[in-house]
Design a protein around this motif. Structure first.
Motif, short mmCIF file in Angstrom:
data_model
loop_
_atom_site.label_atom_id
_atom_site.label_comp_id
_atom_site.label_asym_id
_atom_site.label_seq_id
_atom_site.Cartn_x
_atom_site.Cartn_y
_atom_site.Cartn_z
N LYS A 8 0.84 -1.19 0.00
CA LYS A 8 0.00 0.00 0.00
C LYS A 8 0.89 1.25 0.00
O LYS A 8 1.78 1.38 0.82
N GLN A 18 7.61 -10.39 -10.54
CA GLN A 18 9.01 -10.79 -10.73
C GLN A 18 9.13 -12.24 -11.14
O GLN A 18 10.15 -12.65 -11.67
N VAL A 106 7.05 3.90 -11.88
CA VAL A 106 6.14 3.95 -10.74
C VAL A 106 5.77 5.39 -10.40
O VAL A 106 4.60 5.69 -10.12
N GLU A 107 6.76 6.30 -10.43
CA GLU A 107 6.47 7.69 -10.04
C GLU A 107 5.44 8.32 -10.96
O GLU A 107 4.53 9.01 -10.51
N LEU B 7 12.67 0.02 -7.72
CA LEU B 7 11.74 1.09 -8.10
C LEU B 7 12.08 2.37 -7.37
O LEU B 7 12.34 2.36 -6.16
N LEU B 9 10.98 5.76 -5.72
CA LEU B 9 9.78 6.40 -5.14
C LEU B 9 10.24 7.65 -4.42
O LEU B 9 10.70 7.57 -3.29
N LEU B 14 12.84 1.30 -3.76
CA LEU B 14 12.07 0.20 -3.19
C LEU B 14 12.43 -1.11 -3.88
O LEU B 14 12.41 -1.20 -5.11
N THR B 16 11.40 -5.24 -3.66
CA THR B 16 10.55 -6.27 -3.08
C THR B 16 11.20 -7.63 -3.33
O THR B 16 11.40 -8.01 -4.47
N ASP B 48 11.37 -4.67 1.02
CA ASP B 48 10.16 -5.34 1.50
C ASP B 48 10.39 -6.85 1.49
O ASP B 48 10.68 -7.43 0.45
N SER B 50 8.03 -8.98 2.95
CA SER B 50 6.77 -9.57 3.43
C SER B 50 6.47 -10.90 2.76
O SER B 50 5.69 -11.70 3.28
N VAL B 106 5.59 -0.46 4.08
CA VAL B 106 6.28 0.47 3.19
C VAL B 106 5.98 1.91 3.58
O VAL B 106 6.87 2.77 3.60
N GLU B 107 4.71 2.20 3.91
CA GLU B 107 4.35 3.59 4.22
C GLU B 107 5.11 4.11 5.44
O GLU B 107 5.59 5.24 5.44
N MET B 110 8.68 4.67 4.47
CA MET B 110 8.83 5.93 3.73
C MET B 110 8.82 7.11 4.69
O MET B 110 9.59 8.06 4.54
#
Lengths: 133, 133
Positions: A8, A18, A106-107, B7, B9, B14, B16, B48, B50, B106-107, B110
């Protein structure tokens, strides 16, 4: 690996593809995404496919499906990071993904979703005071 | 799959982790990350994990390495999305990842990086007027 993580980011959800997609993984991703859109009231879904060197008709259909379901749930799907060769293959396959928006990265995808949220707010009159002066 | 996508941001990068890491992939990720930190002047790296149900000493060392290299390049590494069971395993392995910051998702990761950027700006005096009133 049985699940692709969904992250999120503000009002959007980010998915990075991936691994090689197979039936079960694609179905799990669609289910997880719809559940998460509903749970978080997300307004956008970003799907990063920069890791994919090949997009076949199966993945093309999956992207189309995700976009269609998301739209019903009032979230916009933006596919980001598509390689030029992949774009050529998609069109050759006859898959121009009419329901899917694309962005370079992404941006820019996030910017696209933010603009849509703003436009929605304006059309509901919530941001009227912004334009009063 | 020969590369894990990175990625951008805002001021952060980022990553994953979804696939089983092996030597070559881990080395490629470290190289790609350092190159991208230098190219984008990123101030933070979000990793990340997760999707990982198991974090062994190999991945633990990789995270530690990435954090160490990023720090030298003036970027902070935040590992996000760690499952509780993974945290237990890491400590049992004697890997408490001293150089790595963690955040729930992630939030929050950030937010942590943004706070660090603000703090850096304040210490350089660039944001002084913010606090003048």
């Amino acid at each position: 690996m049985d699940r692709i993580p969904i992250l999120k980011l503000g009002s959007a959800l980010l998915v990075t593809i991936q691994v090689d997609m197979h039936d079960r993984l694609a179905i799990a991703l669609e289910e997880d995404l719809t559940a998460k859109i509903a749970a978080t009231a997300a307004k956008g879904v970003l799907i990063d496919i920069s890791a994919l060197e090949i997009v076949d008709s199966f993945i093309g259909r999956m992207l189309d499906n995700i976009a269609a379901v998301s739209r019903v749930l009032d979230a916009e799907t933006v596919v980001v990071g598509m390689r030029p060769a992949v774009a050529i293959t998609l069109v050759e396959l006859g898959l121009s993904l009419p329901g899917v928006k694309t962005a370079l990265n992404v941006e820019r995808g996030m910017a696209l979703i933010s603009r849509r949220i703003d436009a929605d707010a304006v059309s509901r009159g919530e941001l009227d005071d912004r334009y009063d002066e």
